[in-house]
Design an enzyme around this catalytic site. Structure first.
Site, mmCIF file in Angstrom:
data_model
loop_
_atom_site.group_PDB
_atom_site.id
_atom_site.type_symbol
_atom_site.label_atom_id
_atom_site.label_comp_id
_atom_site.label_asym_id
_atom_site.label_seq_id
_atom_site.Cartn_x
_atom_site.Cartn_y
_atom_site.Cartn_z
ATOM 1 N N GLY A 11 0.828 -1.212 0.000
ATOM 2 C CA GLY A 11 0.000 0.000 0.000
ATOM 3 C C GLY A 11 0.857 1.253 0.000
ATOM 4 O O GLY A 11 2.093 1.185 -0.066
ATOM 5 N N ASP A 32 0.309 -8.900 1.541
ATOM 6 C CA ASP A 32 -0.724 -8.011 0.991
ATOM 7 C C ASP A 32 -1.609 -8.814 0.049
ATOM 8 O O ASP A 32 -1.135 -9.693 -0.664
ATOM 9 C CB ASP A 32 -0.057 -6.846 0.226
ATOM 10 C CG ASP A 32 -0.958 -5.630 0.149
ATOM 11 O OD1 ASP A 32 -2.038 -5.732 -0.469
ATOM 12 O OD2 ASP A 32 -0.588 -4.575 0.694
ATOM 13 N N THR A 36 -6.465 -2.790 -1.978
ATOM 14 C CA THR A 36 -6.382 -1.355 -2.304
ATOM 15 C C THR A 36 -4.955 -0.943 -2.660
ATOM 16 O O THR A 36 -4.715 0.206 -3.005
ATOM 17 C CB THR A 36 -6.871 -0.492 -1.107
ATOM 18 O OG1 THR A 36 -6.114 -0.854 0.054
ATOM 19 C CG2 THR A 36 -8.350 -0.724 -0.838
ATOM 20 N N ASP A 57 -4.176 -12.860 2.220
ATOM 21 C CA ASP A 57 -5.289 -12.137 2.848
ATOM 22 C C ASP A 57 -5.158 -12.369 4.349
ATOM 23 O O ASP A 57 -5.387 -13.495 4.821
ATOM 24 C CB ASP A 57 -6.621 -12.668 2.308
ATOM 25 C CG ASP A 57 -7.811 -11.922 2.920
ATOM 26 O OD1 ASP A 57 -7.639 -11.276 3.977
ATOM 27 O OD2 ASP A 57 -8.907 -11.993 2.344
ATOM 28 N N LYS A 92 -13.346 -6.657 8.699
ATOM 29 C CA LYS A 92 -12.674 -7.961 8.853
ATOM 30 C C LYS A 92 -11.164 -7.789 9.057
ATOM 31 O O LYS A 92 -10.558 -8.469 9.869
ATOM 32 C CB LYS A 92 -12.944 -8.846 7.628
ATOM 33 C CG LYS A 92 -14.306 -9.533 7.695
ATOM 34 C CD LYS A 92 -14.597 -10.350 6.469
ATOM 35 C CE LYS A 92 -13.859 -11.660 6.459
ATOM 36 N NZ LYS A 92 -14.240 -12.507 5.305
ATOM 37 N N GLY A 103 -1.353 -12.650 16.630
ATOM 38 C CA GLY A 103 -1.005 -14.065 16.856
ATOM 39 C C GLY A 103 0.404 -14.353 16.366
ATOM 40 O O GLY A 103 1.174 -15.061 17.029
ATOM 41 N N TYR A 146 -14.783 2.054 9.561
ATOM 42 C CA TYR A 146 -13.333 2.286 9.650
ATOM 43 C C TYR A 146 -12.950 2.682 11.076
ATOM 44 O O TYR A 146 -12.072 2.068 11.688
ATOM 45 C CB TYR A 146 -12.947 3.386 8.660
ATOM 46 C CG TYR A 146 -11.473 3.699 8.618
ATOM 47 C CD1 TYR A 146 -10.549 2.755 8.165
ATOM 48 C CD2 TYR A 146 -10.985 4.951 9.012
ATOM 49 C CE1 TYR A 146 -9.189 3.047 8.113
ATOM 50 C CE2 TYR A 146 -9.633 5.249 8.957
ATOM 51 C CZ TYR A 146 -8.737 4.305 8.509
ATOM 52 O OH TYR A 146 -7.400 4.598 8.453
ATOM 53 N N ARG A 187 -9.315 11.006 -1.067
ATOM 54 C CA ARG A 187 -8.749 11.920 -0.077
ATOM 55 C C ARG A 187 -8.592 13.293 -0.712
ATOM 56 O O ARG A 187 -8.449 13.416 -1.937
ATOM 57 C CB ARG A 187 -7.385 11.420 0.387
ATOM 58 C CG ARG A 187 -7.454 10.152 1.213
ATOM 59 C CD ARG A 187 -6.084 9.508 1.281
ATOM 60 N NE ARG A 187 -6.015 8.457 2.257
ATOM 61 C CZ ARG A 187 -5.243 7.383 2.131
ATOM 62 N NH1 ARG A 187 -4.494 7.223 1.062
ATOM 63 N NH2 ARG A 187 -5.227 6.464 3.071
HETATM 64 P P1 NAD Z 1 -3.483 1.652 1.369
HETATM 65 O O1 NAD Z 1 -4.842 1.273 0.952
HETATM 66 O O2 NAD Z 1 -2.591 2.284 0.339
HETATM 67 O O3 NAD Z 1 -2.719 0.416 1.981
HETATM 68 C C1 NAD Z 1 -3.368 -0.631 2.664
HETATM 69 C C2 NAD Z 1 -2.826 -1.939 2.153
HETATM 70 O O4 NAD Z 1 -3.464 -3.014 2.865
HETATM 71 C C3 NAD Z 1 -3.123 -2.173 0.662
HETATM 72 O O5 NAD Z 1 -1.950 -2.535 -0.027
HETATM 73 C C4 NAD Z 1 -4.155 -3.306 0.663
HETATM 74 O O6 NAD Z 1 -4.104 -4.106 -0.488
HETATM 75 C C5 NAD Z 1 -3.760 -4.043 1.942
HETATM 76 N N1 NAD Z 1 -4.844 -4.860 2.497
HETATM 77 C C6 NAD Z 1 -6.130 -4.487 2.742
HETATM 78 N N2 NAD Z 1 -6.822 -5.533 3.248
HETATM 79 C C7 NAD Z 1 -5.954 -6.578 3.322
HETATM 80 C C8 NAD Z 1 -6.077 -7.935 3.748
HETATM 81 N N3 NAD Z 1 -7.227 -8.435 4.201
HETATM 82 N N4 NAD Z 1 -4.962 -8.717 3.679
HETATM 83 C C9 NAD Z 1 -3.776 -8.228 3.222
HETATM 84 N N5 NAD Z 1 -3.613 -6.968 2.801
HETATM 85 C C10 NAD Z 1 -4.690 -6.144 2.856
HETATM 86 O O7 NAD Z 1 -3.622 2.637 2.621
HETATM 87 P P2 NAD Z 1 -2.512 3.464 3.405
HETATM 88 O O8 NAD Z 1 -2.867 4.896 3.296
HETATM 89 O O9 NAD Z 1 -1.160 3.018 3.043
HETATM 90 O O10 NAD Z 1 -2.816 3.029 4.913
HETATM 91 C C11 NAD Z 1 -2.042 2.028 5.567
HETATM 92 C C12 NAD Z 1 -2.464 1.913 7.016
HETATM 93 O O11 NAD Z 1 -2.265 3.157 7.686
HETATM 94 C C13 NAD Z 1 -3.931 1.544 7.186
HETATM 95 O O12 NAD Z 1 -4.063 0.639 8.258
HETATM 96 C C14 NAD Z 1 -4.576 2.862 7.522
HETATM 97 O O13 NAD Z 1 -5.728 2.697 8.292
HETATM 98 C C15 NAD Z 1 -3.481 3.573 8.286
HETATM 99 N N6 NAD Z 1 -3.631 5.038 8.206
HETATM 100 C C16 NAD Z 1 -3.326 5.720 7.068
HETATM 101 C C17 NAD Z 1 -3.484 7.093 7.020
HETATM 102 C C18 NAD Z 1 -3.114 7.920 5.810
HETATM 103 O O14 NAD Z 1 -3.216 9.156 5.856
HETATM 104 N N7 NAD Z 1 -2.680 7.326 4.709
HETATM 105 C C19 NAD Z 1 -3.980 7.779 8.139
HETATM 106 C C20 NAD Z 1 -4.313 7.040 9.271
HETATM 107 C C21 NAD Z 1 -4.116 5.670 9.298
#
Ligand code: NAD
Length: 314
Positions: A11, A32, A36, A57, A92, A103, A146, A187
């Site tokens: 991500g 990953d 997303t 997953d 989930k 875990g 969320y 965003r």
């Molecule tokens: P993103 O969507 O770019 O990255 C999330 C990643 O998680 C993606 O690569 C997606 O494929 C993977 N993913 C989702 N569900 C999954 C699953 N079941 N199994 C394996 N992989 C899975 O979002 P991001 O902006 O990089 O955010 C990353 C983390 O940081 C998140 O937990 C988000 O809540 C947290 N966060 C981000 C921000 C921000 O401003 N970007 C702010 C607060 C918190």
């Protein structure tokens, strides 16, 4: 050298974390399912023999062979468009995904770091928000999936710490921007940037007086790694206290891109927070961390990425 597992490693933020951990000489295993994120985000790391990307997953299972020193749980849809389209997946990964990641940390005796969010504060009634504030979240509104998933993740993390003695940390991340954000993820910054660069109207929600505090990704990663390498449990806010209105942000992006786009006003989303500003006293005093990239400097860097990737902007 440590061996670190990063869930959500493909991500936006996960890819920057993997990149920095590798640059610091560590071994990284990214898990990953590309819900997303995309392998393209870590394509440039694939040559490194200390990096491994495994399609998993994390709501199904998390299994890694060999020693693991650190587990960073970043998997989760994170932008409003994503979690509103993927409400069940979001809940989930916050619940089952966090359980499985914890875990793994328990099994391996690893330090666990949870990516939580400023959204745990909801539409805050305390301003700026210190970690001691419990928040003001609507559990049954559309954004609840969320916010409550992250609040559950925090509670589960503390339960593993208290019950199983797992070495845990919680970071509450505030709005972050930088390269590898998706232009259409809903965003404000990618939306305004794409609109400004293509001459489309810049769509500001409400009257734009609601505030946000944005942090450039390099500063965020620095803060997260300082927390990881400390023994703090947190939660710790990592964000930039520089607060502006959303309208000011739109005007700044318009000016920095030299765009002729007009600024137009659209309805505010349900439960959109009115104010947002981190109190970073804890990170300053306990981690010796504070952001160093200026407001316009950070925006210039993010805009440079969008300009250099015109295929992404539509
Ligand atoms: P993103 O969507 O770019 O990255 C999330 C990643 O998680 C993606 O690569 C997606 O494929 C993977 N993913 C989702 N569900 C999954 C699953 N079941 N199994 C394996 N992989 C899975 O979002 P991001 O902006 O990089 O955010 C990353 C983390 O940081 C998140 O937990 C988000 O809540 C947290 N966060 C981000 C921000 C921000 O401003 N970007 C702010 C607060 C918190």
């Amino acid at each position: 050298m440590t061996r670190t597992v990063v869930t959500g490693g493909a991500g936006f933020l996960g890819s920057h974390l993997c990149e920095q951990l590798l640059a610091d000489g560590h071994e990284v295993i990214a898990l990953d399912n590309f819900l997303t994120g995309t392998p393209i985000n870590v394509e440039h790391l694939m040559e490194n023999d200390r990096f491994k990307l495994v399609k998993t997953d994390v709501t199904e299972y998390v299994h890694v062979t060999g020693e693991v020193d650190q587990v960073l749980h970043f998997a989760s849809p994170a932008s409003p468009i994503d979690y509103l389209e993927l409400p069940i997946e979001t809940m989930k990964v916050g619940s089952l995904g966090t359980l499985h990641a914890l875990g793994l940390a328990k099994e391996k005796g690893a330090r666990f770091l949870l990516a939580s969010t400023s959204e745990t504060y909801g539409d805050p009634q305390v301003h700026p928000q210190p970690e001691t504030y419990w928040g003001h979240v609507n559990p049954v509104g559309p954004r609840g999936v969320y916010d409550e998933a992250k609040r559950f993740s925090e509670a589960l993390t503390m339960a593993y710490r208290r019950t199983h003695g797992v070495d845990t940390a919680i970071v509450r991340i505030f709005n972050t921007h930088g390269p590898r954000m998706r232009p259409n993820d809903g965003r404000a910054i990618p939306a305004f940037a794409s609109q400004a660069l293509t001459g489309k109207p810049i769509t500001v929600a409400g009257d734009g007086s609601q505030t946000r505090s944005i942090i450039y990704v390099d500063d965020l990663i620095d803060g997260i790694l300082k927390l990881l390498r400390s023994d703090l449990a947190g939660p710790v806010n990592i964000g930039n206290p520089h607060e502006t209105s959303v309208l000011f942000l739109a005007e700044t992006i318009k000016r920095l891109t030299g765009s002729d786009s007009e600024i137009v006003f659209i309805p505010r989303p349900t439960d959109d927070p009115t104010v947002r500003q981190p109190d970073i006293t804890l990170a300053r005093t306990e981690l010796g961390w504070e952001p160093s990239v200026g407001y316009e400097e950070g925006l210039e860097r993010t805009l440079a990425y969008f300009k250099a990737h015109p295929g992404l902007v539509r």
